[in-house]
Design a protein around this motif. Structure first.
Motif, PDB file in Angstrom:
ATOM      1  N   ARG A  26      28.688   2.729  24.595  1.00  0.00           N
ATOM      2  CA  ARG A  26      27.556   2.757  23.664  1.00  0.00           C
ATOM      3  C   ARG A  26      27.581   4.018  22.805  1.00  0.00           C
ATOM      4  O   ARG A  26      27.245   3.965  21.613  1.00  0.00           O
ATOM      5  CB  ARG A  26      26.235   2.660  24.428  1.00  0.00           C
ATOM      6  N   ARG A  29      30.067   3.474  19.994  1.00  0.00           N
ATOM      7  CA  ARG A  29      29.513   2.553  18.997  1.00  0.00           C
ATOM      8  C   ARG A  29      28.480   3.262  18.120  1.00  0.00           C
ATOM      9  O   ARG A  29      28.532   3.189  16.892  1.00  0.00           O
ATOM     10  CB  ARG A  29      28.871   1.372  19.708  1.00  0.00           C
ATOM     11  N   ASP A  30      27.565   3.990  18.736  1.00  0.00           N
ATOM     12  CA  ASP A  30      26.503   4.660  17.983  1.00  0.00           C
ATOM     13  C   ASP A  30      27.047   5.770  17.095  1.00  0.00           C
ATOM     14  O   ASP A  30      26.585   5.957  15.970  1.00  0.00           O
ATOM     15  CB  ASP A  30      25.448   5.210  18.935  1.00  0.00           C
ATOM     16  N   ARG A  33      28.799   4.204  14.056  1.00  0.00           N
ATOM     17  CA  ARG A  33      27.813   3.701  13.102  1.00  0.00           C
ATOM     18  C   ARG A  33      27.186   4.860  12.317  1.00  0.00           C
ATOM     19  O   ARG A  33      27.039   4.783  11.094  1.00  0.00           O
ATOM     20  CB  ARG A  33      26.726   2.922  13.848  1.00  0.00           C
ATOM     21  N   LEU A 141      34.183  -0.090  14.445  1.00  0.00           N
ATOM     22  CA  LEU A 141      32.812  -0.379  14.867  1.00  0.00           C
ATOM     23  C   LEU A 141      32.692  -1.796  15.418  1.00  0.00           C
ATOM     24  O   LEU A 141      32.038  -2.011  16.442  1.00  0.00           O
ATOM     25  CB  LEU A 141      31.836  -0.170  13.711  1.00  0.00           C
ATOM     26  N   SER A 142      33.322  -2.752  14.761  1.00  0.00           N
ATOM     27  CA  SER A 142      33.248  -4.119  15.280  1.00  0.00           C
ATOM     28  C   SER A 142      33.954  -4.223  16.633  1.00  0.00           C
ATOM     29  O   SER A 142      33.475  -4.914  17.537  1.00  0.00           O
ATOM     30  CB  SER A 142      33.822  -5.122  14.286  1.00  0.00           C
ATOM     31  N   GLU A 145      31.555  -2.605  19.149  1.00  0.00           N
ATOM     32  CA  GLU A 145      30.425  -3.476  19.480  1.00  0.00           C
ATOM     33  C   GLU A 145      30.844  -4.588  20.427  1.00  0.00           C
ATOM     34  O   GLU A 145      30.121  -4.914  21.371  1.00  0.00           O
ATOM     35  CB  GLU A 145      29.824  -4.055  18.196  1.00  0.00           C
ATOM     36  N   CYS A 148      31.407  -3.002  23.785  1.00  0.00           N
ATOM     37  CA  CYS A 148      30.126  -2.607  24.387  1.00  0.00           C
ATOM     38  C   CYS A 148      29.424  -3.806  25.007  1.00  0.00           C
ATOM     39  O   CYS A 148      28.872  -3.708  26.106  1.00  0.00           O
ATOM     40  CB  CYS A 148      29.256  -1.950  23.331  1.00  0.00           C
ATOM     41  N   SER A 149      29.455  -4.928  24.315  1.00  0.00           N
ATOM     42  CA  SER A 149      28.742  -6.092  24.849  1.00  0.00           C
ATOM     43  C   SER A 149      29.490  -6.740  26.008  1.00  0.00           C
ATOM     44  O   SER A 149      28.882  -7.136  26.992  1.00  0.00           O
ATOM     45  CB  SER A 149      28.486  -7.114  23.742  1.00  0.00           C
TER      46      SER A 149
END
Length: 171
Positions: A26, A29-30, A33, A141-142, A145, A148-149
């Protein structure tokens, strides 16, 4: 009594490792972004305002990108060239900022190539470099994400399950 404490400690330790691995995903990812948003804002400010680069970078330093960009602006304020200033900021951020340290080496290389061009070329070249950096960061980023998921849930579940399995074996 000691066995119960050991079992609880093993279970909690394994669960913590799973959660911390998911948190690192996370953070990446953050931070990606926030860096991407800061780069876009920086380009907009560079096109429409005529301020020194360090002031523009300070204005764009928000969110998870703030520690690294603030260090970059401080190095620029000392009259370092952009490439050297970013290297200084990157070294500092790797030691003091967990979000920046969570970035992959490829992510940091993309940022390094863009930040090294700032202030050394005309606005057109800087915008081209930024477009390439933003495209690479969007891809990263993609990927972040998606990781992360999917991986985040796996890491949390594996931490709990491994802790439970080892706890059962210790009983």
């Amino acid at each position: 009594m000691q066995r119960a404490i050991l079992v609880t400690a093993v279970f909690l330790g394994s669960t913590f490792l799973g959660w911390s691995s998911a948190k690192r995903l996370r953070l990446r990812r953050d931070t990606l972004r926030a860096m991407m948003d800061s780069i876009k804002r920086l380009l907009m400010l560079m096109a429409y305002t005529h301020q020194p680069l360090h002031q523009l970078v300070e204005r764009c330093a928000t969110g998870a990108a703030e520690p690294a960009l603030t260090a970059f602006a401080a190095a620029l304020k000392k009259r370092e060239r952009a490439q050297q200033a970013w290297q200084t900021a990157e070294d500092w951020a790797l030691l003091h900022d967990r979000g920046f340290a969570a970035l992959h080496p490829g992510d940091r290389e993309t940022l390094r190539s863009f930040m090294g061009v700032l202030g050394t070329a005309d606005l057109n070249r800087q915008q081209q470099s930024a477009a390439m950096a933003v495209a690479a960061l969007e891809q990263s980023l993609s990927d972040a994400e998606a990781a992360c998921s999917s991986k985040g849930r796996v890491y949390r579940a594996m931490g709990v399950l491994c802790g439970a399995a080892v706890s059962i074996l210790l009983l």
